[in-house]
Design an enzyme around this catalytic site. Structure first.
Site, PDB file in Angstrom:
ATOM      1  CG  ASN A 105     170.987 -10.172 117.963  1.00  0.00           C
ATOM      2  OD1 ASN A 105     170.382  -9.108 118.340  1.00  0.00           O
ATOM      3  ND2 ASN A 105     170.618 -10.918 117.001  1.00  0.00           N
ATOM      4  CB  SER A 156     165.387  -6.912 126.786  1.00  0.00           C
ATOM      5  OG  SER A 156     164.075  -6.459 126.742  1.00  0.00           O
ATOM      6  CE1 TYR A 169     163.241 -11.959 125.324  1.00  0.00           C
ATOM      7  CE2 TYR A 169     162.393 -10.084 126.322  1.00  0.00           C
ATOM      8  CZ  TYR A 169     163.068 -10.467 125.424  1.00  0.00           C
ATOM      9  OH  TYR A 169     163.945  -9.493 124.484  1.00  0.00           O
TER      10      TYR A 169
END
Ligand SMILES: NC(=O)c1ccc[n+]([C@@H]2O[C@H](COP(=O)([O-])OP(=O)(O)OC[C@H]3O[C@@H](n4cnc5c(N)ncnc54)[C@H](OP(=O)(O)O)[C@@H]3O)[C@@H](O)[C@H]2O)c1
Length: 275
Positions: A105, A156, A169
């Site tokens: 995580n 994500s 990211y």
């Protein structure tokens, strides 16, 4: 009375149960990881909680103790350091003798596009969001193979849809999507399942830690009402529920999947309405 007790037994047997299971969660000191720890504690798991901030991790340990009465093992350290990753798995096995569930995580977010993201930023994001996941998974696999365990990666919406201004990211999370599918196929013969969740905007400190000011964050959450079909950002408990499901026997025939927890955002497409 007998009917009530019978219903309780049936309902209870349908609940997820992690009694006797050992669950290692990275990034357990904040946000999604902290809430996921509390969820697993409620379901009876033995927990190994990893994070850098010792004080925050202690608070999560206390919150877990309130739920489960089983004392989690807290391990502080930086996942960018190979020594810490090794010792995380080592101390898990020393304490609990096995590992059933790995929740990858921990992650960081930094703003920046192709014109202004430095290589230092790029390396930092990939070191935490990708390299440490690869490293920890590699160390954990021999133990997960013994228990026919499960892995849940926290990806994500940025790994499955494209957004400007968070380039490194987005790239790191796209890597996690492919990592999840490939490793799922590699470990399927060992009966180890590997899945991911891909959250949309979830209310946690990550965006402010990544550089958003207080004002910009308020605006960002307001915008989330339009950028998510359900008209709001998500809560950490909504991601934690999905993680425990994917880690549990309830998802026994699911592997190589990435479950969107994003209020429908992955299905959306920009559209200009004629008035
Ligand atoms: N919140 C969202 O909107 C959202 C959306 C999609 C995906 N995600 C993903 O969800 C995951 C959790 O994020 P969050 O929103 O819960 O963020 P958060 O509240 O900022 O938590 C991040 C966690 O990762 C840990 N961490 C970061 N760098 C680390 C390092 N080098 N070594 C060890 N631990 C490290 C932090 O530890 P310390 O606090 O102890 O430093 C913290 O526990 C991330 O992978 C993120 O990309 C979040």
């Amino acid at each position: 009375m007998q009917v009530i007790s019978c219903c309780f037994t049936v309902c209870h047997s349908r609940m997820m149960n992690f009694a006797g299971k050992v669950v290692l969660i990275t990034g357990a000191s904040s946000g999604i990881g902290a809430e996921t720890a509390v969820h697993f504690a409620r379901l009876g798991a033995d927990l190994v909680l990893a994070g850098r901030n010792a004080g925050a991790l202690t608070k999560v340990v206390d919150a877990c103790l309130e739920q489960g009465k089983r004392t989690p093992l807290a391990v502080t350290g930086n996942l960018e350091e190979d020594k810490h990753v090794k010792s995380l798995v080592k101390s898990t096995i020393e304490r609990f003798k096995k590992l059933d569930v790995l929740v990858n995580n921990a992650g960081i977010l930094e703003m920046g596009n192709i014109e202004n993201t430095s290589l230092e930023q790029y390396d930092r994001i990939f070191d935490v969001n990708v390299r440490s996941v690869y490293n920890l998974t590699m160390q954990a696999v021999p133990h997960l193979t013994k228990t026919k365990g499960t892995i849940v990666n926290v990806s994500s919406i940025c790994g499955v849809r494209s957004f400007p201004g968070v380039l490194a990211y987005c790239m790191s999370k796209a890597t996690i999507e492919q990592f999840t599918r490939c490793v799922a196929l590699e470990l399927a013969p060992n009966q180890v399942r590997v899945n991911a969740v891909s959250p949309g905007v979830i209310v946690t400190p990550i965006q402010k830690r990544g550089g958003l000011s207080d004002t910009a964050y308020v605006h960002f959450l307001e915008e989330a009402k339009a950028t998510h079909a359900l008209g709001r950002p998500g809560e950490v408990s909504e991601v934690a529920e999905a993680i425990t499901f994917l880690a549990s026997e309830k998802s026994s025939f699911i592997t190589g999947d990435s479950l969107p927890i994003d209020g429908g955002r992955h299905a959306m497409c920009p559209r200009v309405y004629a008035s």
